[in-house]
Design a protein around this motif. Sequence first.
Motif, PDB file in Angstrom:
ATOM      1  N   ALA A   9     -23.099 -14.314  -5.254  1.00 58.82           N
ATOM      2  CA  ALA A   9     -22.280 -13.036  -5.266  1.00 58.82           C
ATOM      3  C   ALA A   9     -22.951 -11.595  -4.646  1.00 58.82           C
ATOM      4  O   ALA A   9     -22.499 -10.975  -4.814  1.00 58.82           O
ATOM      5  CB  ALA A   9     -22.050 -13.155  -6.750  1.00 58.82           C
ATOM      6  N   GLU A  14     -22.499  -4.955  -3.156  1.00 52.11           N
ATOM      7  CA  GLU A  14     -22.036  -3.832  -2.130  1.00 52.11           C
ATOM      8  C   GLU A  14     -20.790  -3.503  -2.384  1.00 52.11           C
ATOM      9  O   GLU A  14     -20.354  -2.144  -1.443  1.00 52.11           O
ATOM     10  CB  GLU A  14     -23.336  -3.236  -1.117  1.00 52.11           C
ATOM     11  N   ILE A  17     -18.201  -6.183  -6.319  1.00 53.19           N
ATOM     12  CA  ILE A  17     -17.760  -7.166  -6.517  1.00 53.19           C
ATOM     13  C   ILE A  17     -18.820  -7.563  -7.642  1.00 53.19           C
ATOM     14  O   ILE A  17     -19.831  -7.569  -7.747  1.00 53.19           O
ATOM     15  CB  ILE A  17     -17.125  -8.331  -6.306  1.00 53.19           C
ATOM     16  N   ARG A  18     -18.891  -7.374  -9.487  1.00 50.73           N
ATOM     17  CA  ARG A  18     -19.888  -7.416  -9.880  1.00 50.73           C
ATOM     18  C   ARG A  18     -20.689  -8.207  -9.766  1.00 50.73           C
ATOM     19  O   ARG A  18     -19.678  -9.999 -10.182  1.00 50.73           O
ATOM     20  CB  ARG A  18     -19.638  -6.811 -11.170  1.00 50.73           C
ATOM     21  N   PHE A  20     -22.751 -12.820 -11.242  1.00 54.22           N
ATOM     22  CA  PHE A  20     -22.731 -12.620 -12.669  1.00 54.22           C
ATOM     23  C   PHE A  20     -24.109 -12.768 -13.733  1.00 54.22           C
ATOM     24  O   PHE A  20     -24.202 -11.791 -14.494  1.00 54.22           O
ATOM     25  CB  PHE A  20     -22.614 -14.449 -12.541  1.00 54.22           C
ATOM     26  N   ARG A  21     -24.911 -13.451 -12.318  1.00 52.16           N
ATOM     27  CA  ARG A  21     -26.137 -13.243 -13.746  1.00 52.16           C
ATOM     28  C   ARG A  21     -26.421 -11.726 -13.596  1.00 52.16           C
ATOM     29  O   ARG A  21     -27.590 -11.614 -14.652  1.00 52.16           O
ATOM     30  CB  ARG A  21     -27.663 -13.643 -12.373  1.00 52.16           C
ATOM     31  N   GLN A  87     -20.861 -19.095  -2.159  1.00 46.79           N
ATOM     32  CA  GLN A  87     -20.340 -19.957  -3.540  1.00 46.79           C
ATOM     33  C   GLN A  87     -19.585 -18.895  -3.632  1.00 46.79           C
ATOM     34  O   GLN A  87     -19.089 -18.726  -4.563  1.00 46.79           O
ATOM     35  CB  GLN A  87     -22.054 -19.285  -4.197  1.00 46.79           C
ATOM     36  N   ASN A  88     -18.828 -17.491  -3.170  1.00 47.12           N
ATOM     37  CA  ASN A  88     -18.067 -16.592  -3.966  1.00 47.12           C
ATOM     38  C   ASN A  88     -16.795 -17.154  -3.536  1.00 47.12           C
ATOM     39  O   ASN A  88     -16.167 -18.249  -2.865  1.00 47.12           O
ATOM     40  CB  ASN A  88     -18.031 -15.769  -3.259  1.00 47.12           C
ATOM     41  N   VAL A  89     -15.994 -16.917  -4.417  1.00 48.38           N
ATOM     42  CA  VAL A  89     -14.817 -17.287  -4.565  1.00 48.38           C
ATOM     43  C   VAL A  89     -13.201 -16.177  -3.706  1.00 48.38           C
ATOM     44  O   VAL A  89     -12.852 -15.704  -4.121  1.00 48.38           O
ATOM     45  CB  VAL A  89     -13.895 -17.115  -5.697  1.00 48.38           C
ATOM     46  N   GLY A 172     -28.235 -13.691  -1.247  1.00 50.82           N
ATOM     47  CA  GLY A 172     -27.382 -13.007  -2.508  1.00 50.82           C
ATOM     48  C   GLY A 172     -27.273 -14.022  -3.738  1.00 50.82           C
ATOM     49  O   GLY A 172     -26.340 -13.786  -4.620  1.00 50.82           O
ATOM     50  N   GLY A 175     -30.223 -18.848  -7.030  1.00 51.18           N
ATOM     51  CA  GLY A 175     -30.706 -19.963  -6.648  1.00 51.18           C
ATOM     52  C   GLY A 175     -30.325 -20.003  -8.093  1.00 51.18           C
ATOM     53  O   GLY A 175     -31.774 -21.652  -8.171  1.00 51.18           O
ATOM     54  N   ASN A 198     -32.282 -11.174  -0.381  1.00 53.49           N
ATOM     55  CA  ASN A 198     -31.948 -10.979  -1.571  1.00 53.49           C
ATOM     56  C   ASN A 198     -33.037  -9.533  -2.094  1.00 53.49           C
ATOM     57  O   ASN A 198     -33.861  -9.166  -1.393  1.00 53.49           O
ATOM     58  CB  ASN A 198     -32.413 -11.694  -2.975  1.00 53.49           C
ATOM     59  N   THR A 202     -36.236 -14.327  -6.515  1.00 53.90           N
ATOM     60  CA  THR A 202     -35.412 -15.200  -7.977  1.00 53.90           C
ATOM     61  C   THR A 202     -36.317 -16.507  -7.799  1.00 53.90           C
ATOM     62  O   THR A 202     -37.882 -16.836  -8.028  1.00 53.90           O
ATOM     63  CB  THR A 202     -33.962 -15.907  -7.077  1.00 53.90           C
ATOM     64  N   GLY A 214     -34.399  -6.125  -0.084  1.00 50.48           N
ATOM     65  CA  GLY A 214     -33.493  -4.786  -0.223  1.00 50.48           C
ATOM     66  C   GLY A 214     -31.869  -5.294   0.095  1.00 50.48           C
ATOM     67  O   GLY A 214     -31.326  -6.863  -0.322  1.00 50.48           O
ATOM     68  N   PRO A 215     -30.927  -4.855   0.012  1.00 54.81           N
ATOM     69  CA  PRO A 215     -30.066  -4.616  -0.033  1.00 54.81           C
ATOM     70  C   PRO A 215     -29.411  -5.171   0.836  1.00 54.81           C
ATOM     71  O   PRO A 215     -29.555  -4.614   1.902  1.00 54.81           O
ATOM     72  CB  PRO A 215     -28.808  -3.280  -0.104  1.00 54.81           C
TER      73      PRO A 215
HETATM   74  P1  NAD Z   1     -25.977 -14.530  -8.993  1.00 55.13           P
HETATM   75  O1  NAD Z   1     -25.632 -13.814  -9.754  1.00 55.13           O
HETATM   76  O2  NAD Z   1     -25.981 -16.152 -10.176  1.00 55.13           O
HETATM   77  O3  NAD Z   1     -26.807 -13.867  -8.213  1.00 55.13           O
HETATM   78  C1  NAD Z   1     -27.229 -12.609  -7.802  1.00 55.13           C
HETATM   79  C2  NAD Z   1     -27.757 -12.788  -6.188  1.00 55.13           C
HETATM   80  O4  NAD Z   1     -27.157 -11.813  -5.641  1.00 55.13           O
HETATM   81  C3  NAD Z   1     -29.322 -12.118  -7.251  1.00 55.13           C
HETATM   82  O5  NAD Z   1     -30.330 -13.261  -7.569  1.00 55.13           O
HETATM   83  C4  NAD Z   1     -29.054 -10.901  -7.429  1.00 55.13           C
HETATM   84  O6  NAD Z   1     -30.939 -10.467  -7.226  1.00 55.13           O
HETATM   85  C5  NAD Z   1     -28.746 -10.549  -5.949  1.00 55.13           C
HETATM   86  N1  NAD Z   1     -28.416  -9.251  -5.453  1.00 55.13           N
HETATM   87  C6  NAD Z   1     -26.995  -8.316  -6.352  1.00 55.13           C
HETATM   88  N2  NAD Z   1     -26.769  -7.512  -5.192  1.00 55.13           N
HETATM   89  C7  NAD Z   1     -27.471  -7.580  -4.576  1.00 55.13           C
HETATM   90  C8  NAD Z   1     -27.447  -6.969  -2.957  1.00 55.13           C
HETATM   91  N3  NAD Z   1     -26.895  -5.651  -2.958  1.00 55.13           N
HETATM   92  N4  NAD Z   1     -28.014  -7.425  -1.899  1.00 55.13           N
HETATM   93  C9  NAD Z   1     -28.721  -8.360  -2.121  1.00 55.13           C
HETATM   94  N5  NAD Z   1     -29.083  -9.269  -3.283  1.00 55.13           N
HETATM   95  C10 NAD Z   1     -27.812  -8.744  -4.255  1.00 55.13           C
HETATM   96  O7  NAD Z   1     -24.683 -15.455  -7.688  1.00 55.13           O
HETATM   97  P2  NAD Z   1     -24.422 -16.486  -7.545  1.00 55.13           P
HETATM   98  O8  NAD Z   1     -26.153 -16.973  -7.016  1.00 55.13           O
HETATM   99  O9  NAD Z   1     -23.825 -16.411  -6.388  1.00 55.13           O
HETATM  100  O10 NAD Z   1     -24.416 -17.446  -8.605  1.00 55.13           O
HETATM  101  C11 NAD Z   1     -23.059 -16.523  -9.619  1.00 55.13           C
HETATM  102  C12 NAD Z   1     -21.728 -17.951  -9.916  1.00 55.13           C
HETATM  103  O11 NAD Z   1     -20.495 -16.680 -10.028  1.00 55.13           O
HETATM  104  C13 NAD Z   1     -21.324 -18.438  -8.756  1.00 55.13           C
HETATM  105  O12 NAD Z   1     -21.160 -19.691  -8.502  1.00 55.13           O
HETATM  106  C14 NAD Z   1     -19.855 -17.350  -7.514  1.00 55.13           C
HETATM  107  O13 NAD Z   1     -18.768 -18.506  -7.725  1.00 55.13           O
HETATM  108  C15 NAD Z   1     -19.668 -17.126  -9.273  1.00 55.13           C
HETATM  109  N6  NAD Z   1     -19.226 -15.605  -8.560  1.00 55.13           N
HETATM  110  C16 NAD Z   1     -18.222 -15.386  -7.342  1.00 55.13           C
HETATM  111  C17 NAD Z   1     -18.517 -14.454  -7.228  1.00 55.13           C
HETATM  112  C18 NAD Z   1     -17.811 -13.708  -5.983  1.00 55.13           C
HETATM  113  O14 NAD Z   1     -17.191 -14.210  -5.501  1.00 55.13           O
HETATM  114  N7  NAD Z   1     -17.593 -12.230  -5.259  1.00 55.13           N
HETATM  115  C19 NAD Z   1     -19.050 -12.951  -7.609  1.00 55.13           C
HETATM  116  C20 NAD Z   1     -19.902 -13.189  -9.599  1.00 55.13           C
HETATM  117  C21 NAD Z   1     -19.794 -14.668  -9.919  1.00 55.13           C
END
Ligand code: NAD
Length: 230
Positions: A9, A14, A17-18, A20-21, A87-89, A172, A175, A198, A202, A214-215
């Motif tokens: 995610a 940026e 899309i928000r 999850f963690r 892992q993104n949808v 991103g 883990g 990241n 993590t 960094g971003p």
């Molecule tokens: P997560 O939310 O658990 O972790 C996000 C990670 O991204 C964190 O470690 C955070 O430090 C890092 N991060 C945040 N902003 C960042 C940036 N600008 N640059 C670099 N790193 C950044 O996400 P996950 O590990 O993908 O697991 C969560 C589950 O939720 C996934 O299975 C996913 O399917 C789902 N999800 C998907 C989306 C999407 O499709 N965009 C959005 C939210 C959740």
Amino acid sequence: MKVVVLTGAGISAESGIRTFRDSDGLWEGLSVNQVATRTGFGRNPELVNRFYNQRRRQLAEVTPNAAHFALAELEQKFGDDFLLVTQNVDDLHERAGSKRLIHIHGELLKKRCTWCEQTTPCDVDLSAEDHCAKCGREMGMRPDIVWFGEVPHGLERSYEALQRAEVFAAIGTSGLVEPASRFGAKAKVYGAHTVEINATETAKSESFDEVLRGPASETVPRWVARFAGR
Ligand code: NAD
């Protein structure tokens, strides 16, 4: 050079899309049990569909960022030696030009019938009361999202690529969600140089050979630029 990249995610954060963690274990205010389990869907299919309908509609308001584009560039360079596992949808990788891509947790732009398991494209709101075009039954249409406790898509292909990888990057992702959380360790056992990219530390940071902080919109293009001339 054989390269496998895992994204989470954080790469889409940026783009608007928000993650999850980063929102206290809630995804847009709802718990995992409510919207990301089969039991949650069984209890309240309309709530679950409404939740993903909102996510699907949001796709029209967001665009890929420099990190998504950089990964598409990397794929152009390495062709079949490159695999992107996300892992993104959302569909931001596709819109940036990525083609060798597996959505292990499914896609907002697909729907699935829980009765006959037929998967079809979906770019409109979904209701559990919709009829399945294949088997005709109702009360079973769900987004093609892999919920907790379900088997991710494309795992065999992902593992094959991890076995051959010379470079593996996790971008991103916190883990914390299995089995993707073990990809780094697997790639390392098979001999890959592993990199975590990241914004913050993590639970898995220490297990990587290298960490870039960094971003993603800045760190990923910088990392991709390293491969120029290879
Ligand atoms: P997560 O939310 O658990 O972790 C996000 C990670 O991204 C964190 O470690 C955070 O430090 C890092 N991060 C945040 N902003 C960042 C940036 N600008 N640059 C670099 N790193 C950044 O996400 P996950 O590990 O993908 O697991 C969560 C589950 O939720 C996934 O299975 C996913 O399917 C789902 N999800 C998907 C989306 C999407 O499709 N965009 C959005 C939210 C959740």
